[in-house]
Design an enzyme around this catalytic site. Structure first.
Site, mmCIF file in Angstrom:
data_model
loop_
_atom_site.group_PDB
_atom_site.id
_atom_site.type_symbol
_atom_site.label_atom_id
_atom_site.label_comp_id
_atom_site.label_asym_id
_atom_site.label_seq_id
_atom_site.Cartn_x
_atom_site.Cartn_y
_atom_site.Cartn_z
ATOM 1 N N ASN A 162 -31.102 9.629 -41.215
ATOM 2 C CA ASN A 162 -30.620 9.063 -39.958
ATOM 3 C C ASN A 162 -31.326 7.739 -39.700
ATOM 4 O OD1 ASN A 162 -31.536 9.013 -36.727
ATOM 5 N ND2 ASN A 162 -29.348 9.308 -37.100
ATOM 6 N N ASP A 212 -35.807 -1.233 -18.801
ATOM 7 C CA ASP A 212 -34.666 -0.732 -19.547
ATOM 8 C C ASP A 212 -33.407 -1.562 -19.293
ATOM 9 O OD1 ASP A 212 -33.177 1.017 -21.217
ATOM 10 O OD2 ASP A 212 -34.424 2.690 -20.597
ATOM 11 N N GLU A 246 -25.981 6.595 -41.247
ATOM 12 C CA GLU A 246 -25.567 5.310 -40.662
ATOM 13 C C GLU A 246 -25.502 4.190 -41.691
ATOM 14 O OE1 GLU A 246 -26.895 7.782 -37.263
ATOM 15 O OE2 GLU A 246 -27.709 7.359 -39.267
#
Length: 432
Positions: free
Chosen positions: A141, A251, A204
């Site tokens: 991953n 964020d 991915e």
């Protein structure tokens, strides 16, 4: 204090301008301040205080740059991502890390990792892609995570309940640390592939290879992982029995996230590419690069869900003003009078963090905020065309979401023309 000296260069393959800052820049606060002055430019900080490696930022802070990397037009990005997700292509090209990289003693102080804002928990790696294998299945991953520097060889990593979180839980149950590699400074299409929402048994890098037309080359690391040819590669382990405070961190919504106990990474090896053009990629928190990389892969999810409801959907965009996360615009070719409201419900269900969605006709450019506003102004009757859903589960990034249960109020706006009187909505400048 004098402003930064800069010059422009047109050496990028896409012939886009690069802003080069030649004066010495402090990686603590000053570098981030300069990057904020160029929100949609590619910037290189050539002289970083205390470090020999230049910083590059903004390589994918516009849809145009990402489209260039994918070899498509801006309005084709969603379909390019869908193609990559539906047709993952096994990688055939590999090189050994010893042949392409210089091994360095692990010392994160040798990398110009930025401290962005005064209340930050410390210096953060923001463009690091973490590679790991499922301890049970061996499937690899790749995912982007923010990582707080704790000392010269340890990081605290923010992990949400997705694939890497599952791997760490499995490793903890097995009583062994999880081998990882961190790749920094890669091209936009590979970064984008690392953010796609694909099944846990798909790699991915096979999506990235599809984006690269089967020509992607991966590097075999010493601990058995396979990563792209990045400028900087770190090897180490996520420790399953150690956590540290992570945060505060700015964020997506330009607001501070919480302080949490998060897993610790202990690094064992550090590699720099044997290349004079070595750079450290820094993504500015809450900047357009951050927003696009996190938001773009959600657009195909919304598109596919809406297509199941209204097959004539044209395109989907998560808007920059909505942080590429909370606001969406959906373009459809309307066939029946209720299509708009059905699309609203499908879109809100497909991306649970979505807060507001506007549905428009195919004559409205969803990449143009002014055109979306025009549709709202001329095609919306509030008591008929606005759907309000109170007490719905929202995004943890939404500052107005309930602190008690995480709920918020979601709104859908049907800004499509009535098919009963289409002549009232003809845009004359288009028809003539």
């Amino acid at each position: 204090m004098k402003g930064p000296k800069n010059k422009k260069s047109d050496t990028m393959a896409e012939e886009r301008e690069i802003i080069k800052i030649e004066k010495e820049v402090d990686p603590v606060y000053e570098a981030a301040k300069i990057l904020r002055q160029y929100p949609k430019d590619t910037v290189i900080l050539e002289n970083v205080k205390g470090c020999d490696i230049p910083i590059v930022s903004g390589i994918c802070n516009t849809r145009e740059k990402i489209a260039d990397s994918l070899g498509c037009q801006v309005d084709e990005i969603t379909f390019k991502i869908i193609d990559g997700m539906n047709n993952p292509t096994p990688v055939k090209n590999f090189v050994e890390i010893r042949d392409e990289y210089q091994s360095k003693r692990v010392d994160l102080a040798k990398i110009p990792i930025l401290t962005h804002y005064k209340r930050d928990g410390g210096a953060y790696i923001t463009a690091g892609v973490v590679f790991a294998r499922d301890p049970e299945t061996g499937v690899q991953n790749a995912s982007i995570h923010r990582m707080l520097v704790l000392d010269k060889n340890r990081l605290a990593i923010r992990i949400v309940p997705r694939n890497l979180y599952t791997y760490v839980q499995k490793a903890r149950d097995m009583g062994k640390d999880l081998d990882i590699a961190i790749a920094i400074s890669m091209e936009p299409s590979i970064l984008l592939a690392c953010t796609t929402s694909i099944p846990i048994d798909v790699d991915e890098m096979e999506v990235a290879n599809r984006f690269k037309n089967g020509e992607l080359t991966l590097v075999n690391t010493k601990n058995g992982l396979k990563v792209p040819e990045a400028d900087i590669i770190l090897e180490g382990k996520i420790l399953v029995d150690e956590t540290a405070e992570e945060g505060p961190f700015v964020d997506l919504t330009d607001t501070y996230d919480l302080i949490r106990q998060e897993p610790v990474i202990k690094l064992s090896k550090m590699y720099f590419k044997k290349d004079e053009a070595l750079h450290y990629h820094a993504i500015l928190p809450a900047g357009f690069e951050h927003k696009l990389l996190q938001g773009l892969p959600q657009e195909p999810r919304i598109y596919n869900a809406v297509k199941n409801t209204v097959p004539t959907v044209q395109n989907v965009v998560l808007t920059e003003g909505g942080c590429c996360w909370l606001h969406a615009a959906v373009s459809i070719k309307k066939q029946t009078q209720g299509d708009g409201k059905n699309v609203i419900m499908s879109a809100l269900a497909a991306h649970p963090s979505l807060k507001h969605v506007v549905v428009v006709d195919e004559d409205v450019d969803i990449f143009d905020p002014q055109d979306i506003e025009y549709a709202i102004a001329t095609r919306v009757k509030g008591d008929d065309d606005i759907v309000i859903v109170p007490k719905a589960r929202g995004s943890s990034l939404d500052p107005v979401a309930s602190e008690v249960d995480g709920t918020t109020t979601k709104v859908g706006v049907d800004a499509t023309k009535s098919i009963l009187e289409p002549e009232k909505f003809e845009r004359v400048s288009f028809s003539e």
